[in-house]
Design a protein around this motif. Structure first.
Motif, PDB file in Angstrom:
ATOM      1  N   VAL A  35      11.078  -4.204  15.784  1.00 22.86           N
ATOM      2  CA  VAL A  35      10.221  -3.898  16.941  1.00 22.86           C
ATOM      3  C   VAL A  35       9.752  -2.447  16.881  1.00 22.86           C
ATOM      4  N   THR A  36      10.646  -1.525  16.521  1.00 23.81           N
ATOM      5  CA  THR A  36      10.279  -0.117  16.401  1.00 23.81           C
ATOM      6  C   THR A  36       9.211   0.074  15.339  1.00 23.81           C
ATOM      7  N   ILE A  37       9.377  -0.568  14.197  1.00 20.17           N
ATOM      8  CA  ILE A  37       8.395  -0.474  13.113  1.00 20.17           C
ATOM      9  C   ILE A  37       7.048  -1.028  13.567  1.00 20.17           C
ATOM     10  N   LYS A  38       7.068  -2.212  14.155  1.00 18.80           N
ATOM     11  CA  LYS A  38       5.816  -2.862  14.555  1.00 18.80           C
ATOM     12  C   LYS A  38       5.081  -2.039  15.612  1.00 18.80           C
ATOM     13  N   GLU A  39       5.787  -1.546  16.622  1.00 18.55           N
ATOM     14  CA  GLU A  39       5.152  -0.762  17.678  1.00 18.55           C
ATOM     15  C   GLU A  39       4.567   0.534  17.130  1.00 18.55           C
ATOM     16  N   ASN A  40       5.307   1.213  16.256  1.00 20.12           N
ATOM     17  CA  ASN A  40       4.801   2.457  15.671  1.00 20.12           C
ATOM     18  C   ASN A  40       3.600   2.201  14.770  1.00 20.12           C
ATOM     19  N   CYS A  41       3.639   1.133  14.001  1.00 26.37           N
ATOM     20  CA  CYS A  41       2.502   0.785  13.143  1.00 26.37           C
ATOM     21  C   CYS A  41       1.261   0.467  13.978  1.00 26.37           C
ATOM     22  N   MET A  42       1.445  -0.254  15.067  1.00 26.28           N
ATOM     23  CA  MET A  42       0.310  -0.593  15.921  1.00 26.28           C
ATOM     24  C   MET A  42      -0.299   0.670  16.534  1.00 26.28           C
ATOM     25  N   GLU A  43       0.542   1.613  16.911  1.00 23.94           N
ATOM     26  CA  GLU A  43       0.047   2.878  17.463  1.00 23.94           C
ATOM     27  C   GLU A  43      -0.705   3.667  16.387  1.00 23.94           C
ATOM     28  N   LEU A  44      -0.154   3.742  15.194  1.00 20.89           N
ATOM     29  CA  LEU A  44      -0.814   4.456  14.101  1.00 20.89           C
ATOM     30  C   LEU A  44      -2.146   3.806  13.740  1.00 20.89           C
ATOM     31  N   GLU A  45      -2.220   2.485  13.848  1.00 21.46           N
ATOM     32  CA  GLU A  45      -3.474   1.781  13.576  1.00 21.46           C
ATOM     33  C   GLU A  45      -4.535   2.155  14.600  1.00 21.46           C
ATOM     34  N   LYS A  46      -4.136   2.294  15.863  1.00 21.37           N
ATOM     35  CA  LYS A  46      -5.086   2.677  16.921  1.00 21.37           C
ATOM     36  C   LYS A  46      -5.716   4.037  16.645  1.00 21.37           C
ATOM     37  N   PHE A  47      -4.959   4.939  16.014  1.00 17.69           N
ATOM     38  CA  PHE A  47      -5.472   6.267  15.688  1.00 17.69           C
ATOM     39  C   PHE A  47      -6.190   6.301  14.344  1.00 17.69           C
ATOM     40  N   GLY A  48      -6.240   5.170  13.660  1.00 18.85           N
ATOM     41  CA  GLY A  48      -6.950   5.079  12.391  1.00 18.85           C
ATOM     42  C   GLY A  48      -6.151   5.556  11.193  1.00 18.85           C
ATOM     43  N   PHE A  49      -4.829   5.708  11.347  1.00 19.54           N
ATOM     44  CA  PHE A  49      -3.989   6.199  10.261  1.00 19.54           C
ATOM     45  C   PHE A  49      -3.461   5.077   9.371  1.00 19.54           C
ATOM     46  N   LEU A  50      -3.483   3.852   9.865  1.00 22.95           N
ATOM     47  CA  LEU A  50      -2.980   2.683   9.127  1.00 22.95           C
ATOM     48  C   LEU A  50      -3.942   1.520   9.283  1.00 22.95           C
TER      49      LEU A  50
END
Length: 81
Positions: A35-50
């Protein structure tokens, strides 16, 4: 042992995802929960980093899965840290 901060986890995700990874691979390598990985990845995607791309079928188990990759913007962010 002190708790890792969110920034430290996000930075590790970006570093590891320079080559394409799955949520499960990141979970093991960052040593934190799914869950921690998925939430952090989703946040990074919103900023265009992933980028997070869903694949229809995993070669080993036949189930859908996600591929995570650091974008050029994410790589530039890491260089400036």
């Amino acid at each position: 042992m002190s708790k890792r901060g969110s920034f430290e986890i996000k930075k590790k995700i970006l570093e590891l995802s320079k080559t394409e990874k799955t949520f499960a691979e990141l979970e093991r390598k960052v040593n934190t929960g799914f869950v921690t990985i998925k939430e952090n990845c989703m946040e990074l995607e919103k900023f265009g980093f992933l980028t997070i791309k869903q694949e229809k079928k995993h070669e080993k188990n036949g189930k859908p899965f996600f591929k995570i990759k650091t974008t050029e913007q994410g790589i530039n962010f890491l260089k400036n840290q």
